[in-house]
Design an enzyme around this catalytic site. Structure first.
Site, mmCIF file in Angstrom:
data_model
loop_
_atom_site.group_PDB
_atom_site.id
_atom_site.type_symbol
_atom_site.label_atom_id
_atom_site.label_comp_id
_atom_site.label_asym_id
_atom_site.label_seq_id
_atom_site.Cartn_x
_atom_site.Cartn_y
_atom_site.Cartn_z
ATOM 1 N N VAL A 109 0.921 -1.251 0.135
ATOM 2 C CA VAL A 109 -0.042 0.031 -0.102
ATOM 3 C C VAL A 109 0.843 1.123 0.007
ATOM 4 O O VAL A 109 1.824 1.193 0.685
ATOM 5 C CB VAL A 109 -0.825 0.019 1.269
ATOM 6 C CG1 VAL A 109 -1.492 1.094 1.102
ATOM 7 C CG2 VAL A 109 -1.807 -1.174 1.266
ATOM 8 N N CYS A 110 0.945 2.148 -0.775
ATOM 9 C CA CYS A 110 1.596 3.482 -0.802
ATOM 10 C C CYS A 110 2.838 3.347 -1.075
ATOM 11 O O CYS A 110 3.209 2.576 -1.884
ATOM 12 C CB CYS A 110 0.862 4.125 0.423
ATOM 13 S SG CYS A 110 1.227 5.907 0.502
ATOM 14 N N THR A 111 3.574 4.114 -0.140
ATOM 15 C CA THR A 111 5.013 3.820 -0.177
ATOM 16 C C THR A 111 5.425 2.691 0.276
ATOM 17 O O THR A 111 6.893 2.263 0.178
ATOM 18 C CB THR A 111 5.494 4.822 0.695
ATOM 19 O OG1 THR A 111 4.990 5.074 2.096
ATOM 20 C CG2 THR A 111 5.307 6.351 0.093
ATOM 21 N N THR A 129 2.387 3.688 -6.593
ATOM 22 C CA THR A 129 2.713 4.135 -5.284
ATOM 23 C C THR A 129 2.265 5.624 -4.987
ATOM 24 O O THR A 129 1.515 6.008 -6.110
ATOM 25 C CB THR A 129 4.218 4.154 -5.130
ATOM 26 O OG1 THR A 129 4.483 4.481 -3.656
ATOM 27 C CG2 THR A 129 4.767 5.399 -5.959
#
Length: 323
Positions: A109-111, A129
């Protein structure tokens, strides 16, 4: 809970609380909707230490990362402001790499994509990202194609998503794949969120854009915004602001991370999206007003930037109609 799909969520200092909660809540609600324990979600950290999240909340881990063994159904690495420290933590990265080999599906998830990249799991692949961290990660891991646009990217058994609430979209896609679209729709209703947000839909609102720093780019953007319905090419825009087309492309790429041609196409799509959601104009009229030569050209742009057709966008986003 025999037969349950075992999902391990990896947290670390300054992970994002929503990155964790969106994943766990989606899977828990899937259990509620099914009336069975379809998923068994575990939050883990190094040493089983409490996770002091970036938002100030402290979340208690269920187990120590280093003690977790497979097989796992899904391994999910959280994102958050602490991702730089996490991807430099050789112990954490090594255990993520180890568990990835024992998992049917690996996701971030995300970074959290940075941690997968540090583990060597994304080499030669395209990954989603958070848009605000994509450039940094691309420089840090040049063998990975970090894409700041889509909500999530599925590349075989590797899945990466954009920031924060994009975890909902990613996990809903897991539920749909694992147990069917009817369950996924029921979970989305419980979450009071959209079900049909495809992975390649743009992360950012279709009505927002980055603010350019250079005065030439500012002038060019203003000219584009006020001349969408007219002929617009990078060469014409460059001539208007008094620079070469090559220099304009260099400035756009630096300030807005896109070429002038792609920016023009994106702004036309964004203007069309606004008209589709706020007016009763036909698609032919909208295409002409924002500079698309045909409705088909507009449809192609919508598929490129939002992952849906203009008709689908209109049916899901239209507000109270105005003439």
């Amino acid at each position: 809970m025999p037969g349950a799909r075992r999902v391990v969520v990896v947290g670390y200092p300054a992970a994002e609380a929503l990155d964790i909660a969106c994943v766990v809540s989606t899977l828990k609600i899937a259990n509620y909707v099914r009336g069975t324990t379809e998923y068994r979600a575990e939050l883990v950290s190094l040493g089983g230490a409490p996770i002091h999240t970036a938002t100030g909340l402290t979340v208690h881990a269920d187990a120590a990362l280093e003690r977790v063994t497979g097989p796992l159904d899904t391994l999910i690495v959280s994102g958050g402001l602490g991702y730089v420290g996490a991807m430099e933590d050789q112990q954490l990265v090594a255990h993520v790499r180890r568990l990835a080999r024992e998992s049917r599906r690996v996701a971030s998830v995300c970074t959290g994509a940075g941690i997968l990249a540090a583990a060597g799991l994304l080499d030669g692949r395209r990954a989603a990202t958070h848009w605000d961290h994509a450039e940094y990660l691309a420089k840090r891991f040049p063998t990975v194609e970090f894409d700041p646009v889509p909500i999530f990217v599925v590349d075989g058994s590797l899945c990466t998503s954009a920031g924060v609430t994009a975890a909902l979209d990613l996990c809903l896609s897991f539920v749909e794949s694992d147990v069917g679209p009817d369950v996924a729709r029921a979970v989305a209703r419980q979450l009071v969120t959209y079900m049909q947000r495809p992975g390649n839909q743009a992360q950012m609102s279709v009505f927002t854009s980055a603010t350019p720093r250079h005065s030439v780019v500012q002038q060019a953007v203003e000219y584009i915004e006020t001349h969408l319905g007219q002929e617009l090419t990078p060469a014409l825009v460059a001539r208007h602001v008094g620079v070469s087309e090559r220099h304009l492309t260099r400035l756009f790429t630096r300030d807005l991370t896109v070429s002038p041609a792609r920016f023009i196409r994106r702004r036309r799509a964004s203007a069309a999206a606004r008209l589709l959601s706020e007016t009763n104009l036909t698609q032919d009229a909208i295409a002409a007003r924002v500079g698309f030569r045909t409705v088909e050209t507009m449809r192609q742009a919508f598929q490129q930037f939002y992952g849906v057709s203009p008709s689908h966008f209109q049916s899901t986003q239209r507000s109270t109609q105005r003439p």
